[in-house]
Scaffold this motif. Sequence first.
Motif, PDB file in Angstrom:
ATOM      1  N   LEU A  76       0.831  -1.200   0.000  1.00 31.68           N
ATOM      2  CA  LEU A  76       0.000   0.000   0.000  1.00 31.68           C
ATOM      3  C   LEU A  76       0.867   1.253   0.000  1.00 31.68           C
ATOM      4  O   LEU A  76       0.662   2.172  -0.802  1.00 31.68           O
ATOM      5  N   CYS A  77       1.859   1.291   0.884  1.00 33.76           N
ATOM      6  CA  CYS A  77       2.747   2.453   0.993  1.00 33.76           C
ATOM      7  C   CYS A  77       3.571   2.626  -0.282  1.00 33.76           C
ATOM      8  O   CYS A  77       3.798   3.753  -0.735  1.00 33.76           O
ATOM      9  N   LEU A  78       4.020   1.510  -0.864  1.00 33.60           N
ATOM     10  CA  LEU A  78       4.732   1.552  -2.152  1.00 33.60           C
ATOM     11  C   LEU A  78       3.876   2.229  -3.207  1.00 33.60           C
ATOM     12  O   LEU A  78       4.325   3.153  -3.909  1.00 33.60           O
ATOM     13  N   ALA A  79       2.622   1.777  -3.327  1.00 29.55           N
ATOM     14  CA  ALA A  79       1.722   2.314  -4.352  1.00 29.55           C
ATOM     15  C   ALA A  79       1.418   3.794  -4.117  1.00 29.55           C
ATOM     16  O   ALA A  79       1.473   4.603  -5.061  1.00 29.55           O
ATOM     17  N   GLU A  80       1.118   4.160  -2.862  1.00 32.48           N
ATOM     18  CA  GLU A  80       0.736   5.542  -2.573  1.00 32.48           C
ATOM     19  C   GLU A  80       1.915   6.501  -2.735  1.00 32.48           C
ATOM     20  O   GLU A  80       1.759   7.610  -3.237  1.00 32.48           O
ATOM     21  N   THR A  81       3.101   6.078  -2.294  1.00 33.14           N
ATOM     22  CA  THR A  81       4.287   6.932  -2.428  1.00 33.14           C
ATOM     23  C   THR A  81       4.650   7.126  -3.893  1.00 33.14           C
ATOM     24  O   THR A  81       4.912   8.255  -4.344  1.00 33.14           O
ATOM     25  N   ALA A  82       4.655   6.015  -4.654  1.00 35.64           N
ATOM     26  CA  ALA A  82       4.956   6.104  -6.084  1.00 35.64           C
ATOM     27  C   ALA A  82       3.916   6.964  -6.792  1.00 35.64           C
ATOM     28  O   ALA A  82       4.248   7.767  -7.676  1.00 35.64           O
ATOM     29  N   ASP A  83       2.635   6.819  -6.405  1.00 39.46           N
ATOM     30  CA  ASP A  83       1.565   7.640  -6.987  1.00 39.46           C
ATOM     31  C   ASP A  83       1.823   9.132  -6.786  1.00 39.46           C
ATOM     32  O   ASP A  83       1.607   9.939  -7.695  1.00 39.46           O
ATOM     33  N   CYS A  84       2.272   9.509  -5.589  1.00 40.48           N
ATOM     34  CA  CYS A  84       2.559  10.918  -5.295  1.00 40.48           C
ATOM     35  C   CYS A  84       3.588  11.481  -6.267  1.00 40.48           C
ATOM     36  O   CYS A  84       3.393  12.562  -6.846  1.00 40.48           O
ATOM     37  N   PHE A  85       4.678  10.746  -6.464  1.00 37.35           N
ATOM     38  CA  PHE A  85       5.739  11.220  -7.362  1.00 37.35           C
ATOM     39  C   PHE A  85       5.315  11.156  -8.826  1.00 37.35           C
ATOM     40  O   PHE A  85       5.695  12.022  -9.627  1.00 37.35           O
ATOM     41  N   LEU A  86       4.521  10.148  -9.188  1.00 35.49           N
ATOM     42  CA  LEU A  86       4.038  10.046 -10.569  1.00 35.49           C
ATOM     43  C   LEU A  86       3.066  11.175 -10.897  1.00 35.49           C
ATOM     44  O   LEU A  86       3.107  11.742 -11.993  1.00 35.49           O
ATOM     45  N   LEU A  87       2.187  11.519  -9.945  1.00 37.65           N
ATOM     46  CA  LEU A  87       1.265  12.635 -10.155  1.00 37.65           C
ATOM     47  C   LEU A  87       2.022  13.952 -10.296  1.00 37.65           C
ATOM     48  O   LEU A  87       1.659  14.816 -11.107  1.00 37.65           O
ATOM     49  N   ALA A  88       3.092  14.109  -9.509  1.00 35.92           N
ATOM     50  CA  ALA A  88       3.932  15.310  -9.622  1.00 35.92           C
ATOM     51  C   ALA A  88       4.616  15.351 -10.987  1.00 35.92           C
ATOM     52  O   ALA A  88       4.686  16.409 -11.632  1.00 35.92           O
ATOM     53  N   ALA A  89       5.119  14.189 -11.441  1.00 36.95           N
ATOM     54  CA  ALA A  89       5.769  14.105 -12.754  1.00 36.95           C
ATOM     55  C   ALA A  89       4.780  14.403 -13.879  1.00 36.95           C
ATOM     56  O   ALA A  89       5.112  15.102 -14.843  1.00 36.95           O
ATOM     57  N   MET A  90       3.541  13.895 -13.743  1.00 38.94           N
ATOM     58  CA  MET A  90       2.508  14.161 -14.750  1.00 38.94           C
ATOM     59  C   MET A  90       2.134  15.632 -14.787  1.00 38.94           C
ATOM     60  O   MET A  90       1.908  16.207 -15.863  1.00 38.94           O
ATOM     61  N   ALA A  91       2.082  16.269 -13.623  1.00 35.58           N
ATOM     62  CA  ALA A  91       1.760  17.697 -13.564  1.00 35.58           C
ATOM     63  C   ALA A  91       2.865  18.512 -14.240  1.00 35.58           C
ATOM     64  O   ALA A  91       2.580  19.453 -15.005  1.00 35.58           O
ATOM     65  N   TYR A  92       4.128  18.147 -13.975  1.00 36.01           N
ATOM     66  CA  TYR A  92       5.258  18.841 -14.615  1.00 36.01           C
ATOM     67  C   TYR A  92       5.232  18.629 -16.127  1.00 36.01           C
ATOM     68  O   TYR A  92       5.478  19.560 -16.903  1.00 36.01           O
ATOM     69  N   ASP A  93       4.910  17.391 -16.553  1.00 32.74           N
ATOM     70  CA  ASP A  93       4.817  17.078 -17.980  1.00 32.74           C
ATOM     71  C   ASP A  93       3.765  17.948 -18.659  1.00 32.74           C
ATOM     72  O   ASP A  93       3.986  18.490 -19.742  1.00 32.74           O
ATOM     73  N   ARG A  94       2.585  18.110 -18.011  1.00 32.07           N
ATOM     74  CA  ARG A  94       1.525  18.950 -18.573  1.00 32.07           C
ATOM     75  C   ARG A  94       1.941  20.418 -18.592  1.00 32.07           C
ATOM     76  O   ARG A  94       1.608  21.157 -19.521  1.00 32.07           O
ATOM     77  N   TYR A  95       2.685  20.828 -17.562  1.00 31.92           N
ATOM     78  CA  TYR A  95       3.191  22.219 -17.510  1.00 31.92           C
ATOM     79  C   TYR A  95       4.099  22.496 -18.710  1.00 31.92           C
ATOM     80  O   TYR A  95       3.944  23.522 -19.393  1.00 31.92           O
ATOM     81  N   VAL A  96       5.019  21.587 -18.973  1.00 29.01           N
ATOM     82  CA  VAL A  96       5.941  21.773 -20.100  1.00 29.01           C
ATOM     83  C   VAL A  96       5.171  21.758 -21.416  1.00 29.01           C
ATOM     84  O   VAL A  96       5.414  22.594 -22.294  1.00 29.01           O
ATOM     85  N   ALA A  97       4.224  20.815 -21.563  1.00 30.22           N
ATOM     86  CA  ALA A  97       3.471  20.675 -22.814  1.00 30.22           C
ATOM     87  C   ALA A  97       2.618  21.903 -23.112  1.00 30.22           C
ATOM     88  O   ALA A  97       2.500  22.308 -24.277  1.00 30.22           O
ATOM     89  N   ILE A  98       2.027  22.509 -22.086  1.00 31.16           N
ATOM     90  CA  ILE A  98       1.115  23.644 -22.290  1.00 31.16           C
ATOM     91  C   ILE A  98       1.849  24.990 -22.256  1.00 31.16           C
ATOM     92  O   ILE A  98       1.564  25.876 -23.058  1.00 31.16           O
ATOM     93  N   CYS A  99       2.791  25.118 -21.349  1.00 27.78           N
ATOM     94  CA  CYS A  99       3.479  26.408 -21.172  1.00 27.78           C
ATOM     95  C   CYS A  99       4.718  26.565 -22.053  1.00 27.78           C
ATOM     96  O   CYS A  99       5.100  27.693 -22.387  1.00 27.78           O
ATOM     97  N   HIS A 100       5.355  25.443 -22.417  1.00 27.40           N
ATOM     98  CA  HIS A 100       6.569  25.501 -23.260  1.00 27.40           C
ATOM     99  C   HIS A 100       6.485  24.442 -24.363  1.00 27.40           C
ATOM    100  O   HIS A 100       7.356  23.558 -24.450  1.00 27.40           O
ATOM    101  N   PRO A 101       5.477  24.504 -25.227  1.00 22.18           N
ATOM    102  CA  PRO A 101       5.288  23.451 -26.238  1.00 22.18           C
ATOM    103  C   PRO A 101       6.452  23.290 -27.207  1.00 22.18           C
ATOM    104  O   PRO A 101       6.762  22.162 -27.633  1.00 22.18           O
ATOM    105  N   LEU A 102       7.110  24.396 -27.560  1.00 20.77           N
ATOM    106  CA  LEU A 102       8.220  24.321 -28.517  1.00 20.77           C
ATOM    107  C   LEU A 102       9.468  23.679 -27.914  1.00 20.77           C
ATOM    108  O   LEU A 102      10.324  23.167 -28.640  1.00 20.77           O
ATOM    109  N   GLN A 103       9.566  23.711 -26.594  1.00 26.33           N
ATOM    110  CA  GLN A 103      10.743  23.139 -25.923  1.00 26.33           C
ATOM    111  C   GLN A 103      10.436  21.785 -25.260  1.00 26.33           C
ATOM    112  O   GLN A 103      11.238  21.280 -24.492  1.00 26.33           O
ATOM    113  N   TYR A 104       9.254  21.247 -25.597  1.00 24.24           N
ATOM    114  CA  TYR A 104       8.787  20.044 -24.904  1.00 24.24           C
ATOM    115  C   TYR A 104       9.794  18.888 -24.998  1.00 24.24           C
ATOM    116  O   TYR A 104      10.139  18.271 -23.982  1.00 24.24           O
TER     117      TYR A 104
END
Length: 315
Positions: free
Chosen positions: A104-132
Amino acid sequence: MTKNNDSLTIEFILRGFTDHQNIKTLLFVMFFVIYLITIVGNLGLVALIIMEHHLHIPMYIFLANLALMDSCCSCAITPKMLENFFSEDKKISLYECMGQFYFLCLAETADCFLLAAMAYDRYVAICHPLQYHTMMSKQLCLQMIEGAYTAGNVHPIIHVVLLLRLTFCGSHRINHFFCDVLPLYRLSCVDPYINELMILIFAGSVLVLTITIVLISYICILFTIFKMKSKEGRGKALSTCASHFLSISIFYGSLLFMYAKPSSAKEGDKEIPVAIFYTIVIPLLNPFIYSLRNKEIINAMKKFMKKRNPHNILK
């Protein structure tokens, strides 16, 4: 009841949902259906992303790993919970407790970092599309996933090892539907202050770090969206971000309530509804939240279904 802590043969009784014996069959059917939908939805999404090569980009690689961890979370909790609906003793050994909490802790901890990575990915895609492709390379993507799994494994190991310092006495009844560490601390004969402090430090650090990344990313995304000239494009982007942010808010809100201020004085009855959200509801909803508004996922599903159509196979 065996009380030999040295041999780790101690057993606990999971009392979650025991106050609802009159509707236990209904609860069993409901949670069993949720479990099936969760596993099929998440693993189906993983399989789809693996099979479709055009989905082998950071956004979908993160999504596949998130779905895998949601399946892990569901598999760690739900089978034992379903078994206990019709079990007479509802017992779980300390070894099983440690295993359940670890995954459970493995899944929840990994989820936290994956959600952060996904948010950063969306930030780059929307805010800096040419440098994606420069800012979000596949190498960086794989490093983020490796970091998520490394943190996901190290975090529970720390708490499982610290759990071994405790001795347990009393009724050994856990007022929960799974073996979480906080209910275990209430049964300890030894002061669990160090264990609770480590939960606060490590879980708090994970939550603060990842929530900060998510918030900064989405604030920047919102500023970029509001600068868009197209009302239609702005509406679609806001709609997608709102559904994602709702899922993230429920997930992080549940974890903050449970672990940000651990206290042995907490009552298990108040924790059960919150725990249902982050162990059962969120893994169920994530595949739908991240897929139903995604045209590439929907098109990939249509393409897959078309390939499996009997008329096309005969042709």
